[in-house]
Write an enzyme that holds these catalytic residues in place. Structure first.
Site, PDB file in Angstrom:
ATOM      1  N   PRO A  92      -9.776  46.274  49.183  1.00 53.47           N
ATOM      2  CA  PRO A  92      -9.618  44.730  49.006  1.00 53.47           C
ATOM      3  C   PRO A  92      -8.687  44.411  47.899  1.00 53.47           C
ATOM      4  CG  PRO A  92     -11.891  45.379  48.347  1.00 53.47           C
ATOM      5  CD  PRO A  92     -11.307  46.763  48.869  1.00 53.47           C
ATOM      6  N   ASN A  93      -7.771  43.522  48.190  1.00 53.12           N
ATOM      7  CA  ASN A  93      -6.727  43.057  47.322  1.00 53.12           C
ATOM      8  C   ASN A  93      -5.825  44.013  46.793  1.00 53.12           C
ATOM      9  OD1 ASN A  93      -8.274  40.429  47.132  1.00 53.12           O
ATOM     10  ND2 ASN A  93      -9.816  41.480  46.124  1.00 53.12           N
ATOM     11  N   ARG A 144      -0.252  40.662  42.262  1.00 51.59           N
ATOM     12  CA  ARG A 144      -1.756  40.427  41.729  1.00 51.59           C
ATOM     13  C   ARG A 144      -1.966  40.667  40.228  1.00 51.59           C
ATOM     14  NH1 ARG A 144      -6.651  44.410  43.144  1.00 51.59           N
ATOM     15  NH2 ARG A 144      -8.122  43.174  42.090  1.00 51.59           N
ATOM     16  N   TYR A 192      -2.145  45.434  36.841  1.00 51.72           N
ATOM     17  CA  TYR A 192      -1.689  46.107  38.040  1.00 51.72           C
ATOM     18  C   TYR A 192      -0.370  46.659  38.129  1.00 51.72           C
ATOM     19  CZ  TYR A 192      -6.744  45.215  39.339  1.00 51.72           C
ATOM     20  OH  TYR A 192      -7.923  45.207  39.040  1.00 51.72           O
ATOM     21  N   ASN A 220      -8.704  54.333  46.787  1.00 52.28           N
ATOM     22  CA  ASN A 220      -8.930  53.244  45.754  1.00 52.28           C
ATOM     23  C   ASN A 220      -9.703  52.191  46.674  1.00 52.28           C
ATOM     24  OD1 ASN A 220      -8.989  51.231  44.086  1.00 52.28           O
ATOM     25  ND2 ASN A 220      -6.815  51.450  43.334  1.00 52.28           N
ATOM     26  N   HIS A 261     -17.611  49.473  43.045  1.00 50.20           N
ATOM     27  CA  HIS A 261     -18.739  48.766  42.208  1.00 50.20           C
ATOM     28  C   HIS A 261     -19.845  48.259  43.025  1.00 50.20           C
ATOM     29  CE1 HIS A 261     -15.393  49.234  39.609  1.00 50.20           C
ATOM     30  NE2 HIS A 261     -14.945  48.243  39.976  1.00 50.20           N
ATOM     31  N   HIS A 311      -8.059  54.771  40.444  1.00 48.65           N
ATOM     32  CA  HIS A 311      -8.042  53.363  40.126  1.00 48.65           C
ATOM     33  C   HIS A 311      -6.732  53.277  39.162  1.00 48.65           C
ATOM     34  CE1 HIS A 311     -12.111  52.403  41.504  1.00 48.65           C
ATOM     35  NE2 HIS A 311     -12.281  53.654  40.850  1.00 48.65           N
TER      36      HIS A 311
HETATM   37  C1  DQA Z   1      -9.172  48.768  40.572  1.00 48.52           C
HETATM   38  C2  DQA Z   1     -10.203  48.147  39.814  1.00 48.52           C
HETATM   39  C3  DQA Z   1     -11.311  47.517  40.316  1.00 48.52           C
HETATM   40  O1  DQA Z   1     -12.266  47.365  39.395  1.00 48.52           O
HETATM   41  C4  DQA Z   1     -10.617  46.167  40.916  1.00 48.52           C
HETATM   42  O2  DQA Z   1     -11.708  45.656  41.648  1.00 48.52           O
HETATM   43  C5  DQA Z   1      -9.602  46.591  41.784  1.00 48.52           C
HETATM   44  C6  DQA Z   1      -8.531  47.537  41.404  1.00 48.52           C
HETATM   45  C7  DQA Z   1      -7.791  49.609  40.222  1.00 48.52           C
HETATM   46  O3  DQA Z   1      -7.212  50.029  40.845  1.00 48.52           O
HETATM   47  O4  DQA Z   1      -7.899  49.496  38.799  1.00 48.52           O
HETATM   48  O5  DQA Z   1      -9.406  45.951  42.599  1.00 48.52           O
HETATM   49  O6  DQA Z   1      -9.531  49.783  41.726  1.00 48.52           O
END
Ligand code: DQA
Length: 138
Positions: A9-10, A17, A22, A71, A77, A97
């Protein structure tokens, strides 16, 4: 080697973002770089914001790919279901990550998927994906 990268997600919003965490690059742009770097390997990519679709992708990867770079985003979590999916397949899954989840908010310190993964790589930005691929190749 036939490798599947799965983003949760995201992560479709990489580049837009929270760029201070990131970075500014979209995953699609980085994927082009990766595919050139690993031109003798086959790299496919799947992204979903939906937990069940990520689970289906992990199931489908079994037998189809030799390794998965995952990822799972925030599902890292929270998702016992994704951890169970990884534990249910024989294809090796490497957790990656972009950020170092251990140096962020305490709710990010726990990875429910880590015990089911071959290993975990974090904190190297987009290079975490490349290191994930490297870890599958050796
Ligand atoms: C993430 C770290 C996660 O805690 C976060 O919710 C993400 C990105 C990372 O790639 O650093 O969406 O997985």
């Amino acid at each position: 080697m036939k490798i599947l990268i799965i983003n949760g997600p995201n992560l479709n919003l990489l580049g837009k973002r929270e760029p201070t965490i990131y970075g500014n690059q979209s995953f699609e742009d980085y994927l082009d770089v990766l595919k050139k770097q690993y031109s003798s390997d086959s790299i496919d990519y799947y992204q979903s914001n939906i937990e069940g679709e990520l689970i289906n992708a992990i199931h489908s990867a079994d037998g189809e790919y030799e390794g998965v770079v995952l990822n799972a985003g925030a599902y890292t979590h929270t998702s016992i279901a994704i951890a169970d999916a990884i534990g249910s397949v024989s294809v090796p899954v490497v957790e990656v990550h972009l950020s170092c989840i251990l140096s962020r908010e305490s709710f990010r310190h726990i990875s429910l998927i880590a015990p089911k993964c071959k290993g975990s790589i974090m904190g190297f930005g987009m290079n975490s994906y490349r290191l994930g691929i490297e870890s599958l190749l050796f």
